[in-house]
Scaffold this motif. Structure first.
Motif, PDB file in Angstrom:
ATOM      1  N   ILE A 108      -5.889  -3.548   3.000  1.00  0.00           N
ATOM      2  CA  ILE A 108      -5.044  -4.037   1.906  1.00  0.00           C
ATOM      3  C   ILE A 108      -4.874  -2.957   0.839  1.00  0.00           C
ATOM      4  O   ILE A 108      -3.755  -2.695   0.373  1.00  0.00           O
ATOM      5  N   VAL A 109      -5.970  -2.308   0.445  1.00  0.00           N
ATOM      6  CA  VAL A 109      -5.888  -1.257  -0.584  1.00  0.00           C
ATOM      7  C   VAL A 109      -4.982  -0.119  -0.104  1.00  0.00           C
ATOM      8  O   VAL A 109      -4.139   0.392  -0.861  1.00  0.00           O
ATOM      9  N   ALA A 110      -5.146   0.275   1.141  1.00  0.00           N
ATOM     10  CA  ALA A 110      -4.320   1.365   1.679  1.00  0.00           C
ATOM     11  C   ALA A 110      -2.846   0.988   1.688  1.00  0.00           C
ATOM     12  O   ALA A 110      -1.982   1.812   1.340  1.00  0.00           O
ATOM     13  N   GLU A 111      -2.534  -0.239   2.053  1.00  0.00           N
ATOM     14  CA  GLU A 111      -1.132  -0.669   2.107  1.00  0.00           C
ATOM     15  C   GLU A 111      -0.532  -0.787   0.714  1.00  0.00           C
ATOM     16  O   GLU A 111       0.633  -0.430   0.492  1.00  0.00           O
ATOM     17  N   ILE A 112      -1.309  -1.243  -0.252  1.00  0.00           N
ATOM     18  CA  ILE A 112      -0.825  -1.320  -1.634  1.00  0.00           C
ATOM     19  C   ILE A 112      -0.501   0.074  -2.150  1.00  0.00           C
ATOM     20  O   ILE A 112       0.556   0.314  -2.753  1.00  0.00           O
ATOM     21  N   ARG A 113      -1.385   1.023  -1.900  1.00  0.00           N
ATOM     22  CA  ARG A 113      -1.152   2.386  -2.373  1.00  0.00           C
ATOM     23  C   ARG A 113       0.032   3.030  -1.652  1.00  0.00           C
ATOM     24  O   ARG A 113       0.748   3.849  -2.239  1.00  0.00           O
TER      25      ARG A 113
ATOM     26  N   ALA B 267       1.758  -6.149  -5.641  1.00  0.00           N
ATOM     27  CA  ALA B 267       0.489  -5.837  -4.981  1.00  0.00           C
ATOM     28  C   ALA B 267      -0.165  -7.098  -4.435  1.00  0.00           C
ATOM     29  O   ALA B 267      -0.718  -7.099  -3.324  1.00  0.00           O
ATOM     30  N   PHE B 268      -0.114  -8.177  -5.193  1.00  0.00           N
ATOM     31  CA  PHE B 268      -0.663  -9.444  -4.697  1.00  0.00           C
ATOM     32  C   PHE B 268       0.096  -9.916  -3.462  1.00  0.00           C
ATOM     33  O   PHE B 268      -0.518 -10.380  -2.488  1.00  0.00           O
ATOM     34  N   ARG B 269       1.408  -9.799  -3.491  1.00  0.00           N
ATOM     35  CA  ARG B 269       2.194 -10.220  -2.321  1.00  0.00           C
ATOM     36  C   ARG B 269       1.840  -9.365  -1.104  1.00  0.00           C
ATOM     37  O   ARG B 269       1.690  -9.875   0.008  1.00  0.00           O
ATOM     38  N   THR B 270       1.706  -8.051  -1.334  1.00  0.00           N
ATOM     39  CA  THR B 270       1.334  -7.156  -0.230  1.00  0.00           C
ATOM     40  C   THR B 270      -0.021  -7.541   0.344  1.00  0.00           C
ATOM     41  O   THR B 270      -0.212  -7.588   1.570  1.00  0.00           O
ATOM     42  N   GLY B 271      -0.972  -7.820  -0.529  1.00  0.00           N
ATOM     43  CA  GLY B 271      -2.284  -8.231  -0.072  1.00  0.00           C
ATOM     44  C   GLY B 271      -2.233  -9.500   0.754  1.00  0.00           C
ATOM     45  O   GLY B 271      -2.906  -9.616   1.794  1.00  0.00           O
ATOM     46  N   GLY B 272      -1.424 -10.461   0.314  1.00  0.00           N
ATOM     47  CA  GLY B 272      -1.278 -11.702   1.062  1.00  0.00           C
ATOM     48  C   GLY B 272      -0.667 -11.476   2.437  1.00  0.00           C
ATOM     49  O   GLY B 272      -1.088 -12.081   3.434  1.00  0.00           O
ATOM     50  N   GLN B 273       0.328 -10.592   2.508  1.00  0.00           N
ATOM     51  CA  GLN B 273       0.988 -10.316   3.789  1.00  0.00           C
ATOM     52  C   GLN B 273       0.032  -9.640   4.775  1.00  0.00           C
ATOM     53  O   GLN B 273      -0.028  -9.995   5.955  1.00  0.00           O
TER      54      GLN B 273
ATOM     55  N   SER C 158       2.715   1.388  -0.346  1.00  0.00           N
ATOM     56  CA  SER C 158       3.993   0.724  -0.558  1.00  0.00           C
ATOM     57  C   SER C 158       4.408   0.592  -2.017  1.00  0.00           C
ATOM     58  O   SER C 158       5.568   0.301  -2.306  1.00  0.00           O
ATOM     59  N   ILE C 159       3.475   0.799  -2.955  1.00  0.00           N
ATOM     60  CA  ILE C 159       3.797   0.631  -4.380  1.00  0.00           C
ATOM     61  C   ILE C 159       3.554   1.962  -5.082  1.00  0.00           C
ATOM     62  O   ILE C 159       2.394   2.365  -5.283  1.00  0.00           O
TER      63      ILE C 159
END
Length: 414
Positions: free
Chosen positions: A36-41, A110-116, A43-44
């Protein structure tokens, strides 16, 4: 062998998720948090910077705490109170966004990305455990309701940071900190009133943390209950309770790249003592006498702090207890005191002391005869022997400092 959760258990939509889901999900959490942390960094763009900064620390902590709290809520029986430590982290994320001058758009994304990312992992886990469509439907509702809750907490922290002037609030919090450190019985009522006005719960125990001047801090990365005064020549913080691993990581993230020293955890009326010890430990670390990484814990160096609490007094004890060695050359004195300290510590034979010092046993016997001739009856007096050992230990500790400068490092960087 796969584990099947009975679909019939969840046919009623008012029923909670079955607690048996928790042990299925818990092993996934460490790798899921990293994903999740990697995807947030990725994509945002706003969060693509170094992860070891204040926001990065809180973001990682928020993801880990958020996942753990969600599973903990599933694990507890219906009606029981689940441990929930995510609220403060979410509010802190919101405060950081406000202090950075950003809107809440990136954090909500970021919250939405984490949920996905979490939902994709759940879709992979489900077939391995034969989770029914009813379970998955209920789980999806729970996941996204939980995300809404976390977003609301972050919005609360964001709004709080925007609506409350930081300067005025910080001034009152510094005043509260000063009153606590003054340790005056007459301050009790004033402290209580000011703490209530600031909604700061007076803790049973506190830990003071010292650092060097000119420090740069990201206050929004600190927990809300931390009091601090970083403007003076000797900056410091007050942390309610002990300096746990999480608190230590928090302080290091808020004050990166600087050496810190934590005093002992004490009652609030002893806060000044904790700070005094922390500052002394910081000085010893800067002088190269204590080498304990970026965060020095006083509780790990109590004897050193005691022995070096009054260097002049140690020198006076040395003059009294070791005066009979004054006629020796510096080299002779060093060899004799080295052997004497080894004997006091080990009380071993000449052979044992020789192995300890890497010298021949006959050399040890020669030196011990010199010691007995010089100190005589003092070695039989327990009080004198204790004083001699304390002096020798203190001298050895002071010998760790750089002989040219008295210090190992010129600043207080970690």
């Amino acid at each position: 062998m796969t584990e099947t959760l009975e679909p019939g258990f969840l046919e009623d939509p008012t029923l909670p998720l079955p607690p048996r889901l928790a042990p299925i999900l818990r092993p996934e959490l460490p790798s899921l948090a990293e994903e999740i942390v990697a995807e947030i960094r990725r994509s945002i763009p706003e969060y693509a910077g170094p992860i070891d900064g204040p926001f990065g620390h809180v973001l990682r902590l928020g993801v880990q705490e958020g996942l753990a709290t969600f599973v903990d809520r599933i694990a507890v029986p219906p009606g029981a109170a689940a441990k929930n430590g995510i609220e403060n982290v979410c509010r802190k994320l919101g405060r950081i966004e406000a202090h950075e001058g950003r809107s809440m758009d990136s954090l909500q994304a970021a919250f939405r990305t984490g949920g996905q990312v979490a939902w994709r992992r759940l879709m992979k886990v489900a077939p391995r455990h034969e989770l029914s469509s009813s379970v998955m439907s209920r789980l999806a509702d729970a996941v996204f309701a939980y995300l809404d809750e976390l977003v609301a907490l972050s919005l609360h922290g964001y709004a709080e940071a925007k609506t409350h002037p930081a300067g005025a609030m910080d001034g009152r919090r510094r005043r509260l900190l000063q009153l606590i450190l003054e340790d005056s019985a007459g301050n009790a009522m004033v402290i209580t009133e000011l703490a209530e006005a600031l909604r700061w719960k007076i803790p049973e125990r506190v830990t003071l943390v010292a650092t060097g001047p000119g420090v740069r801090c990201a206050p929004a990365a600190l927990d809300e209950d931390v009091l601090l005064d970083l403007a003076g020549p000797e900056p410091y913080l007050l942390i309610p309770g002990p300096l746990t691993m999480a608190r230590k990581a928090m302080v290091r993230a808020a004050i990166p790249g600087r050496r810190l020293a934590a005093g002992l955890t004490v009652q609030p009326v002893r806060a000044a003592d904790s700070l005094r010890w922390a500052r002394r430990a910081l000085d010893l670390a800067d002088g190269g006498i204590i080498d304990d990484g970026p965060v020095v814990a006083c509780e790990d160096h109590l004897v050193t702090l005691w022995l070096l609490s009054d260097p002049e007094l140690i020198d006076q004890i040395a003059r009294r207890e070791l005066a009979s060695l004054d006629g020796m050359t510096p080299g002779q004195r060093e060899r004799i005191t080295e052997t004497l300290q080894a004997w006091l510590v080990t009380r071993g034979t000449a052979a044992e002391i020789g192995r300890h010092l890497y010298i021949h046993p006959q050399t040890v016997r020669y030196r011990m005869r010199r010691i007995e001739q010089s100190l005589g009856e003092r070695l039989k007096d327990p009080e004198a022997r204790f004083g001699i050992e304390a002096v020798l230990r203190a001298t050895a500790l002071r010998g760790r400092a750089d002989p040219a400068t008295g210090q190992r490092s010129g600043d207080r960087s970690a």
